[in-house]
Design a protein around this motif. Structure first.
Motif, PDB file in Angstrom:
ATOM      1  N   ASN A 262      18.643  36.389 -93.213  1.00 28.82           N
ATOM      2  CA  ASN A 262      18.322  35.991 -94.593  1.00 28.82           C
ATOM      3  C   ASN A 262      17.048  35.159 -94.634  1.00 28.82           C
ATOM      4  OD1 ASN A 262      21.361  36.369 -94.227  1.00 28.82           O
ATOM      5  ND2 ASN A 262      21.077  36.603 -96.437  1.00 28.82           N
ATOM      6  N   THR A 263      15.987  35.792 -94.176  1.00 33.00           N
ATOM      7  CA  THR A 263      14.717  35.101 -94.062  1.00 33.00           C
ATOM      8  C   THR A 263      13.593  36.065 -94.414  1.00 33.00           C
ATOM      9  OG1 THR A 263      13.451  33.612 -92.620  1.00 33.00           O
ATOM     10  CG2 THR A 263      14.388  35.589 -91.593  1.00 33.00           C
ATOM     11  N   ALA A 264      12.352  35.610 -94.259  1.00 38.46           N
ATOM     12  CA  ALA A 264      11.197  36.418 -94.663  1.00 38.46           C
ATOM     13  C   ALA A 264       9.985  35.989 -93.870  1.00 38.46           C
ATOM     14  CB  ALA A 264      10.924  36.258 -96.157  1.00 38.46           C
ATOM     15  N   SER A 265       9.001  36.871 -93.809  1.00 38.66           N
ATOM     16  CA  SER A 265       7.732  36.534 -93.167  1.00 38.66           C
ATOM     17  C   SER A 265       6.745  35.928 -94.165  1.00 38.66           C
ATOM     18  CB  SER A 265       7.121  37.778 -92.514  1.00 38.66           C
ATOM     19  OG  SER A 265       7.033  38.847 -93.445  1.00 38.66           O
ATOM     20  N   HIS A 266       7.054  36.050 -95.449  1.00 34.98           N
ATOM     21  CA  HIS A 266       6.205  35.462 -96.500  1.00 34.98           C
ATOM     22  C   HIS A 266       7.033  35.356 -97.776  1.00 34.98           C
ATOM     23  CE1 HIS A 266       2.695  34.531 -98.936  1.00 34.98           C
ATOM     24  NE2 HIS A 266       3.013  35.502 -99.754  1.00 34.98           N
ATOM     25  N   LEU A 267       6.879  34.234 -98.471  1.00 32.89           N
ATOM     26  CA  LEU A 267       7.578  34.031 -99.744  1.00 32.89           C
ATOM     27  C   LEU A 267       6.605  33.423-100.747  1.00 32.89           C
ATOM     28  CD1 LEU A 267      11.033  32.609 -98.547  1.00 32.89           C
ATOM     29  CD2 LEU A 267      10.674  34.764 -99.772  1.00 32.89           C
TER      30      LEU A 267
ATOM     31  N   GLU B  79      22.724  41.809 -99.256  1.00 33.89           N
ATOM     32  CA  GLU B  79      22.541  42.786-100.330  1.00 33.89           C
ATOM     33  C   GLU B  79      22.314  42.117-101.683  1.00 33.89           C
ATOM     34  OE1 GLU B  79      25.871  45.572-101.160  1.00 33.89           O
ATOM     35  OE2 GLU B  79      24.672  46.941 -99.932  1.00 33.89           O
ATOM     36  N   GLN B  80      22.984  40.970-101.908  1.00 45.03           N
ATOM     37  CA  GLN B  80      22.856  40.253-103.183  1.00 45.03           C
ATOM     38  C   GLN B  80      22.115  38.925-103.021  1.00 45.03           C
ATOM     39  OE1 GLN B  80      26.636  41.114-102.609  1.00 45.03           O
ATOM     40  NE2 GLN B  80      25.911  43.154-103.174  1.00 45.03           N
ATOM     41  N   ASP B  81      21.292  38.821-102.004  1.00 45.57           N
ATOM     42  CA  ASP B  81      20.564  37.571-101.752  1.00 45.57           C
ATOM     43  C   ASP B  81      19.429  37.418-102.764  1.00 45.57           C
ATOM     44  OD1 ASP B  81      19.139  35.411-100.770  1.00 45.57           O
ATOM     45  OD2 ASP B  81      19.276  36.042 -98.683  1.00 45.57           O
ATOM     46  N   PRO B  82      19.467  36.367-103.622  1.00 48.46           N
ATOM     47  CA  PRO B  82      18.405  36.186-104.611  1.00 48.46           C
ATOM     48  C   PRO B  82      17.206  35.398-104.084  1.00 48.46           C
ATOM     49  CG  PRO B  82      20.098  34.548-104.974  1.00 48.46           C
ATOM     50  CD  PRO B  82      20.547  35.374-103.785  1.00 48.46           C
ATOM     51  N   VAL B  83      17.306  34.895-102.860  1.00 48.68           N
ATOM     52  CA  VAL B  83      16.242  34.060-102.297  1.00 48.68           C
ATOM     53  C   VAL B  83      15.347  34.899-101.391  1.00 48.68           C
ATOM     54  CG1 VAL B  83      15.709  31.980-100.976  1.00 48.68           C
ATOM     55  CG2 VAL B  83      17.801  32.080-102.359  1.00 48.68           C
ATOM     56  N   THR B  84      15.900  35.358-100.292  1.00 47.66           N
ATOM     57  CA  THR B  84      15.197  36.293 -99.408  1.00 47.66           C
ATOM     58  C   THR B  84      15.826  37.660 -99.652  1.00 47.66           C
ATOM     59  OG1 THR B  84      16.694  35.632 -97.611  1.00 47.66           O
ATOM     60  CG2 THR B  84      14.537  34.587 -97.707  1.00 47.66           C
ATOM     61  N   LEU B  85      15.134  38.467-100.385  1.00 44.93           N
ATOM     62  CA  LEU B  85      15.669  39.731-100.880  1.00 44.93           C
ATOM     63  C   LEU B  85      15.870  40.723 -99.736  1.00 44.93           C
ATOM     64  CD1 LEU B  85      13.293  40.060-103.966  1.00 44.93           C
ATOM     65  CD2 LEU B  85      15.557  38.980-103.877  1.00 44.93           C
ATOM     66  N   PRO B  86      16.697  41.755 -99.961  1.00 40.94           N
ATOM     67  CA  PRO B  86      16.869  42.772 -98.916  1.00 40.94           C
ATOM     68  C   PRO B  86      15.539  43.352 -98.440  1.00 40.94           C
ATOM     69  CG  PRO B  86      18.510  43.088-100.635  1.00 40.94           C
ATOM     70  CD  PRO B  86      17.582  41.998-101.117  1.00 40.94           C
ATOM     71  N   GLU B  87      14.584  43.510 -99.356  1.00 44.05           N
ATOM     72  CA  GLU B  87      13.297  44.074 -98.938  1.00 44.05           C
ATOM     73  C   GLU B  87      12.513  43.142 -98.009  1.00 44.05           C
ATOM     74  OE1 GLU B  87      12.866  43.594-103.539  1.00 44.05           O
ATOM     75  OE2 GLU B  87      14.485  44.048-102.114  1.00 44.05           O
ATOM     76  N   HIS B  88      12.782  41.816 -98.082  1.00 40.88           N
ATOM     77  CA  HIS B  88      12.164  40.911 -97.114  1.00 40.88           C
ATOM     78  C   HIS B  88      12.681  41.212 -95.708  1.00 40.88           C
ATOM     79  CE1 HIS B  88      11.518  38.120-100.717  1.00 40.88           C
ATOM     80  NE2 HIS B  88      10.311  38.401-100.258  1.00 40.88           N
ATOM     81  N   GLY B  89      13.992  41.419 -95.596  1.00 38.47           N
ATOM     82  CA  GLY B  89      14.564  41.782 -94.304  1.00 38.47           C
ATOM     83  C   GLY B  89      14.070  43.134 -93.821  1.00 38.47           C
ATOM     84  N   GLU B  90      13.968  44.085 -94.743  1.00 38.69           N
ATOM     85  CA  GLU B  90      13.477  45.410 -94.379  1.00 38.69           C
ATOM     86  C   GLU B  90      12.046  45.336 -93.851  1.00 38.69           C
ATOM     87  OE1 GLU B  90      13.983  47.518 -98.002  1.00 38.69           O
ATOM     88  OE2 GLU B  90      16.182  47.511 -97.884  1.00 38.69           O
ATOM     89  N   LEU B  91      11.210  44.539 -94.504  1.00 41.05           N
ATOM     90  CA  LEU B  91       9.824  44.393 -94.045  1.00 41.05           C
ATOM     91  C   LEU B  91       9.780  43.779 -92.653  1.00 41.05           C
ATOM     92  CD1 LEU B  91       6.770  44.513 -94.486  1.00 41.05           C
ATOM     93  CD2 LEU B  91       6.921  42.276 -95.614  1.00 41.05           C
TER      94      LEU B  91
ATOM     95  N   ILE C  96      20.590  44.896 -90.160  1.00 42.93           N
ATOM     96  CA  ILE C  96      21.921  45.002 -90.744  1.00 42.93           C
ATOM     97  C   ILE C  96      21.865  44.371 -92.133  1.00 42.93           C
ATOM     98  CG2 ILE C  96      24.314  44.196 -90.629  1.00 42.93           C
ATOM     99  CD1 ILE C  96      24.143  44.257 -87.629  1.00 42.93           C
ATOM    100  N   VAL C  97      22.364  45.080 -93.133  1.00 45.65           N
ATOM    101  CA  VAL C  97      22.435  44.543 -94.499  1.00 45.65           C
ATOM    102  C   VAL C  97      23.907  44.327 -94.833  1.00 45.65           C
ATOM    103  CG1 VAL C  97      21.854  44.895 -96.920  1.00 45.65           C
ATOM    104  CG2 VAL C  97      20.327  45.774 -95.133  1.00 45.65           C
ATOM    105  N   LEU C  98      24.274  43.090 -95.100  1.00 45.00           N
ATOM    106  CA  LEU C  98      25.657  42.737 -95.417  1.00 45.00           C
ATOM    107  C   LEU C  98      25.811  42.520 -96.926  1.00 45.00           C
ATOM    108  CD1 LEU C  98      26.379  40.188 -92.528  1.00 45.00           C
ATOM    109  CD2 LEU C  98      27.113  42.571 -92.683  1.00 45.00           C
ATOM    110  N   PRO C  99      26.992  42.783 -97.484  1.00 44.95           N
ATOM    111  CA  PRO C  99      27.203  42.638 -98.927  1.00 44.95           C
ATOM    112  C   PRO C  99      27.430  41.179 -99.329  1.00 44.95           C
ATOM    113  CG  PRO C  99      29.216  43.414 -97.899  1.00 44.95           C
ATOM    114  CD  PRO C  99      28.178  43.360 -96.801  1.00 44.95           C
ATOM    115  N   THR C 100      26.408  40.342 -99.124  1.00 47.65           N
ATOM    116  CA  THR C 100      26.530  38.905 -99.355  1.00 47.65           C
ATOM    117  C   THR C 100      25.315  38.386-100.114  1.00 47.65           C
ATOM    118  OG1 THR C 100      25.367  38.255 -97.339  1.00 47.65           O
ATOM    119  CG2 THR C 100      27.740  38.668 -97.151  1.00 47.65           C
TER     120      THR C 100
END
Length: 271
Positions: free
Chosen positions: A129-134, A221-233, A244-248
């Protein structure tokens, strides 16, 4: 190295710039060390619910960021470089050469920095639940100004609760939610503001491609801070990374503990 006791089970060391950082060891000495890094506005107690199961396989090393928990709170903005070097100095002080590193949210940002600039200290890497840029920058400027206003912490804590937990947990006055609210309220505003400055200024969208450690990326999947697309990137940028994308929402270690621990443990123990 300073080794004074801060609270039961916790020790502290002093960084090169004179900041006392609290840390704690748990588990058998003969197990591989797993370093845990927290979300912003929490302490090392964020992992309390998962510690017992993790110590079945690892020796846990937890610590508090500067400005958080039992650590000192220096004035001014913090840099990601400084937050990363706090970890390097901690490992140096404890004479630990390599660790597995599990970082969630801000912890995942620090873990990325470590894997880029001190890769020899990392064995396996879990970025949750993190990102390389926000961005954008203006968002962080507004938050920094808000948290430094007098009597702002109850409102800031409520913002974190909405970002971290689903409505179903918040409506029930869930004891875990209340324990996290207490952690936020116990965090010094300058510690949050300083860490938000580090997030504001960080951009590892290109340098994350230099990470060569085996890496697992976990997204909510429902993370409003670090979005799923941040993890995908992140998973697309880091060579060979798994996703892994969890329903959280933002804290899968709490919301879906068993699935989170299963994924983390399987990845870290894989030969």
């Amino acid at each position: 190295m300073t080794t004074t006791e801060t609270k039961p089970g916790a020790l502290e060391f002093t960084t090169g710039d004179g900041v006392r950082i609290a840390y704690r060891f748990e588990g058998a000495d003969d197990k591989p060390v797993l370093l845990l890094a927290n979300s912003i506005a929490t302490s090392m107690d964020m992992w309390e619910g998962q510690a017992a199961r993790l110590t079945e396989h690892f020796r846990l090393l937890r610590y508090d960021y500067r400005g958080h928990g039992g650590s000192d709170t220096p004035e001014g903005p913090y840099s990601l470089d400084r937050l990363g070097r706090d970890v390097v100095e901690l490992l140096d002080a404890l004479r630990i050469e390599r660790v597995h590193f599990l970082g969630l949210s801000l912890g995942g940002i620090v873990a990325q920095w470590m894997a880029i600039y001190a890769p020899e200290r990392i064995d396996r890497l879990v970025l949750s639940n993190t990102a390389s840029h926000l961005g954008p920058t203006e968002q962080w400027e507004g938050l920094i100004a808000a948290v430094l206003q007098p009597d702002s912490m109850p409102e800031i804590a409520e913002m974190f609760m909405k970002n971290w937990f689903p409505a179903s947990m918040r409506k029930l006055d869930h004891p875990i939610v209340e324990s996290f609210r207490a952690m936020v309220l116990a965090t010094r505003p300058q510690g949050i503001a300083g860490s938000w400055a580090a997030i504001r200024d960080m951009d590892m969208r290109r340098t994350a491609s230099l990470i060569d450690r085996p890496t697992l990326v976990i997204a909510g999947e429902q993370d409003p801070v670090t979005l799923p697309e941040h993890g995908e990137l992140l998973a697309q940028t880091i060579p060979g990374a798994e996703l892994i994308v969890l329903p959280t929402a933002h804290l899968p270690n709490v919301e879906l503990e068993s699935a989170f621990l299963e994924a983390v443990t399987e990845f870290l123990r894989r030969l």
